[in-house]
Design a protein around this motif. Structure first.
Motif, PDB file in Angstrom:
ATOM      1  N   UNK A  88       0.837  -1.203   0.000  1.00  0.00           N
ATOM      2  CA  UNK A  88       0.000   0.000   0.000  1.00  0.00           C
ATOM      3  C   UNK A  88       0.869   1.249   0.000  1.00  0.00           C
ATOM      4  N   UNK A  89       1.951   1.223   0.777  1.00  0.00           N
ATOM      5  CA  UNK A  89       2.840   2.386   0.853  1.00  0.00           C
ATOM      6  C   UNK A  89       3.502   2.668  -0.485  1.00  0.00           C
ATOM      7  N   UNK A  90       3.994   1.631  -1.137  1.00  0.00           N
ATOM      8  CA  UNK A  90       4.659   1.834  -2.421  1.00  0.00           C
ATOM      9  C   UNK A  90       3.680   2.309  -3.494  1.00  0.00           C
ATOM     10  N   UNK A  91       2.473   1.772  -3.484  1.00  0.00           N
ATOM     11  CA  UNK A  91       1.481   2.252  -4.442  1.00  0.00           C
ATOM     12  C   UNK A  91       1.190   3.727  -4.205  1.00  0.00           C
ATOM     13  N   UNK A  92       1.089   4.121  -2.951  1.00  0.00           N
ATOM     14  CA  UNK A  92       0.869   5.534  -2.645  1.00  0.00           C
ATOM     15  C   UNK A  92       1.994   6.410  -3.150  1.00  0.00           C
ATOM     16  N   UNK A  93       3.239   5.925  -3.004  1.00  0.00           N
ATOM     17  CA  UNK A  93       4.395   6.660  -3.508  1.00  0.00           C
ATOM     18  C   UNK A  93       4.317   6.817  -5.025  1.00  0.00           C
ATOM     19  N   UNK A  94       3.920   5.757  -5.705  1.00  0.00           N
ATOM     20  CA  UNK A  94       3.803   5.810  -7.169  1.00  0.00           C
ATOM     21  C   UNK A  94       2.703   6.771  -7.598  1.00  0.00           C
ATOM     22  N   UNK A  95       1.593   6.769  -6.871  1.00  0.00           N
ATOM     23  CA  UNK A  95       0.497   7.669  -7.211  1.00  0.00           C
ATOM     24  C   UNK A  95       0.875   9.126  -6.958  1.00  0.00           C
ATOM     25  N   UNK A  96       1.627   9.385  -5.882  1.00  0.00           N
ATOM     26  CA  UNK A  96       2.103  10.747  -5.624  1.00  0.00           C
ATOM     27  C   UNK A  96       2.961  11.239  -6.790  1.00  0.00           C
ATOM     28  N   UNK A  97       3.864  10.361  -7.256  1.00  0.00           N
ATOM     29  CA  UNK A  97       4.743  10.744  -8.365  1.00  0.00           C
ATOM     30  C   UNK A  97       3.948  10.975  -9.642  1.00  0.00           C
ATOM     31  N   UNK A  98       3.002  10.105  -9.913  1.00  0.00           N
ATOM     32  CA  UNK A  98       2.176  10.274 -11.111  1.00  0.00           C
ATOM     33  C   UNK A  98       1.408  11.583 -11.047  1.00  0.00           C
ATOM     34  N   UNK A  99       0.846  11.883  -9.897  1.00  0.00           N
ATOM     35  CA  UNK A  99       0.084  13.121  -9.739  1.00  0.00           C
ATOM     36  C   UNK A  99       0.963  14.338 -10.028  1.00  0.00           C
ATOM     37  N   UNK A 100       2.207  14.283  -9.579  1.00  0.00           N
ATOM     38  CA  UNK A 100       3.130  15.396  -9.793  1.00  0.00           C
ATOM     39  C   UNK A 100       3.354  15.675 -11.273  1.00  0.00           C
ATOM     40  N   UNK A 101       3.483  14.612 -12.063  1.00  0.00           N
ATOM     41  CA  UNK A 101       3.839  14.792 -13.477  1.00  0.00           C
ATOM     42  C   UNK A 101       2.617  14.845 -14.398  1.00  0.00           C
ATOM     43  N   UNK A 102       1.423  14.810 -13.845  1.00  0.00           N
ATOM     44  CA  UNK A 102       0.211  14.906 -14.674  1.00  0.00           C
ATOM     45  C   UNK A 102      -0.628  16.126 -14.299  1.00  0.00           C
ATOM     46  N   UNK A 103      -0.009  17.110 -13.681  1.00  0.00           N
ATOM     47  CA  UNK A 103      -0.738  18.334 -13.343  1.00  0.00           C
ATOM     48  C   UNK A 103      -1.307  18.953 -14.609  1.00  0.00           C
ATOM     49  N   UNK A 104      -2.627  19.162 -14.630  1.00  0.00           N
ATOM     50  CA  UNK A 104      -3.285  19.763 -15.783  1.00  0.00           C
ATOM     51  C   UNK A 104      -3.517  18.820 -16.946  1.00  0.00           C
ATOM     52  N   UNK A 105      -3.132  17.547 -16.790  1.00  0.00           N
ATOM     53  CA  UNK A 105      -3.280  16.613 -17.905  1.00  0.00           C
ATOM     54  C   UNK A 105      -4.751  16.282 -18.131  1.00  0.00           C
ATOM     55  N   UNK A 106      -5.133  16.212 -19.385  1.00  0.00           N
ATOM     56  CA  UNK A 106      -6.473  15.769 -19.771  1.00  0.00           C
ATOM     57  C   UNK A 106      -6.339  14.742 -20.882  1.00  0.00           C
ATOM     58  N   UNK A 107      -6.890  13.567 -20.681  1.00  0.00           N
ATOM     59  CA  UNK A 107      -6.802  12.513 -21.681  1.00  0.00           C
ATOM     60  C   UNK A 107      -6.764  11.148 -21.027  1.00  0.00           C
ATOM     61  N   UNK A 108      -6.598  10.118 -21.820  1.00  0.00           N
ATOM     62  CA  UNK A 108      -6.576   8.764 -21.268  1.00  0.00           C
ATOM     63  C   UNK A 108      -5.318   8.526 -20.426  1.00  0.00           C
ATOM     64  N   UNK A 109      -5.462   7.733 -19.367  1.00  0.00           N
ATOM     65  CA  UNK A 109      -4.366   7.407 -18.457  1.00  0.00           C
ATOM     66  C   UNK A 109      -4.516   5.947 -18.050  1.00  0.00           C
ATOM     67  N   UNK A 110      -3.500   5.146 -18.304  1.00  0.00           N
ATOM     68  CA  UNK A 110      -3.606   3.697 -18.075  1.00  0.00           C
ATOM     69  C   UNK A 110      -3.035   3.306 -16.719  1.00  0.00           C
ATOM     70  N   UNK A 111      -3.790   2.476 -16.018  1.00  0.00           N
ATOM     71  CA  UNK A 111      -3.328   1.881 -14.763  1.00  0.00           C
ATOM     72  C   UNK A 111      -3.454   0.366 -14.893  1.00  0.00           C
ATOM     73  N   UNK A 112      -2.558  -0.371 -14.215  1.00  0.00           N
ATOM     74  CA  UNK A 112      -2.498  -1.822 -14.399  1.00  0.00           C
ATOM     75  C   UNK A 112      -2.692  -2.548 -13.073  1.00  0.00           C
ATOM     76  N   UNK A 113      -3.445  -3.638 -13.112  1.00  0.00           N
ATOM     77  CA  UNK A 113      -3.564  -4.553 -11.972  1.00  0.00           C
ATOM     78  C   UNK A 113      -3.586  -5.977 -12.527  1.00  0.00           C
ATOM     79  N   UNK A 114      -3.282  -6.926 -11.677  1.00  0.00           N
ATOM     80  CA  UNK A 114      -3.361  -8.322 -12.099  1.00  0.00           C
ATOM     81  C   UNK A 114      -4.823  -8.744 -12.168  1.00  0.00           C
ATOM     82  N   UNK A 115      -5.192  -9.445 -13.240  1.00  0.00           N
ATOM     83  CA  UNK A 115      -6.556  -9.896 -13.420  1.00  0.00           C
ATOM     84  C   UNK A 115      -6.907 -11.055 -12.496  1.00  0.00           C
TER      85      UNK A 115
END
Length: 336
Positions: A88-115
């Motif tokens: 959970x902690x590492x996922x939160x770290x990844x989401x924080x980083x993604x949020x930083x680099x997608x400021x103002x972004x509009x469009x499709x954004x892919x996220x992955x999980x195991x099926x």
């Protein structure tokens, strides 16, 4: 969340599969947003260790199911422990980083999980056998995954409000599940093949509940194109080099039906990168052989690495994604 299983690819779309090398979440997010064209993605960094791996990361998203790492692999337990907290902690770290680099972004954004089926094949019950061995456990796992995904996608929407999430279900074990090739804990036998209707139904339930376009990725041979389309996927992601002649009709039917095709054509580990147009020459050749309209290819096919980039060097991973973007553009500029 309104259900929408359709995915319209921008012309010349390229993206990554998910995993990236190294342990620097900010650098991985920057590359995953800046190096690709049309479909940035949330990186995974399995080099950080258990909980950052594909299975462990998804287990950390489950609702009211918990797992811990044993010498034999991931196993369900009674309560959240150190391994769950780490995931959970590492996922939160990844989401924080993604949020930083997608400021103002509009469009499709892919996220992955195991099926649900690769997860069932990869996680043990308390007795040591895979969850795949117990139909009831498979149902509970799929339901928990569905609930966890709803929360995860809602979190993405809050962090990147202009994004249109695209969910990728990683199912590298799917064909082995269908064919009864998953080995038991002893290794001396295999679990019984799961009925195709059961597999399809579980995938359909996850897809419908997600409420966003869902793609399924498998870098294994014999991807079940028709089953996935019946389950309602918006796209199918695969290693193009593993397609055989018997897959061609299913590929063509998917293209004609409007299913987005994510063709893995760039090596996932350090290798010489050819001319970008040459990387997609096989895609062009198959498109012509099937009699599909050349002008549709640039918006029907996205270009990706053949599989994840966790085993590559950081420099190669960035170069491979840039190469994918150039190759995808060539499908638009030179469809013939």
């Amino acid at each position: 969340m309104t259900t929408d299983t359709q995915l319209s690819l921008p012309e010349g779309t390229a993206t990554g599969i998910g995993s990236m090398p190294g342990t620097d979440a900010r650098e991985a997010a920057r590359v995953a947003v800046e190096a690709v064209a049309g479909l940035p993605f949330l990186p995974e960094l399995p080099a950080r260790g258990p909980g950052a791996d594909m299975i462990g990361r998804t287990l950390g998203m489950l609702a009211e199911l918990y797992a811990r790492l044993e010498p034999s692999g991931w196993r369900f337990g009674d309560r959240p422990g150190r391994d769950t907290r780490r995931a959970v902690s590492w996922l939160g770290e990844d989401l924080d980083a993604l949020e930083e680099f997608t400021q103002g972004y509009e469009g499709p954004l892919k996220v992955q999980v195991v099926g649900p089926w690769t997860l069932a094949a990869g996680v043990e019950l308390r007795g040591g056998e895979a969850a795949l061995s117990d139909p009831g456990a498979c149902r509970d796992l799929a339901a928990s995954l569905t609930e966890g995904l709803t929360a995860h996608l809602a979190g993405i929407a809050r962090r990147v409000p202009g994004a249109r999430p695209v969910l990728q279900l990683d199912e590298p074990s799917l064909t082995a599940v269908l064919e009864g090739r998953i080995r038991s804990a002893s290794g001396y036998r295999t679990y019984r093949a799961v009925d195709r209707a059961v597999v399809e139904g579980a995938l359909r339930d996850v897809i419908q509940a997600a409420g966003v376009p869902v793609t399924v990725h498998s870098c294994a041979p014999q991807v079940p194109f028709a089953l996935l389309r019946r389950a309602g996927v918006a796209g199918i992601s695969f290693d193009f080099d593993l397609l055989t002649e018997r897959d061609w009709d299913a590929f063509g039917e998917a293209a004609e039906a409007g299913t987005a095709l994510f063709a893995g054509v760039v090596p996932g580990k350090d290798a010489p990168l050819s001319d970008p147009a040459g990387s997609v020459s096989g895609v062009r050749a198959l498109w012509r052989r099937l009699g599909l309209a050349p002008g549709d290819m640039g918006s029907a096919v996205a270009v990706t690495p053949s599989c994840g980039l966790a085993g590559a060097s950081p420099a190669y991973a960035r170069a491979a994604l840039v190469h994918c973007a150039k190759a995808a553009r060539s499908l638009v500029d030179n469809p013939e």
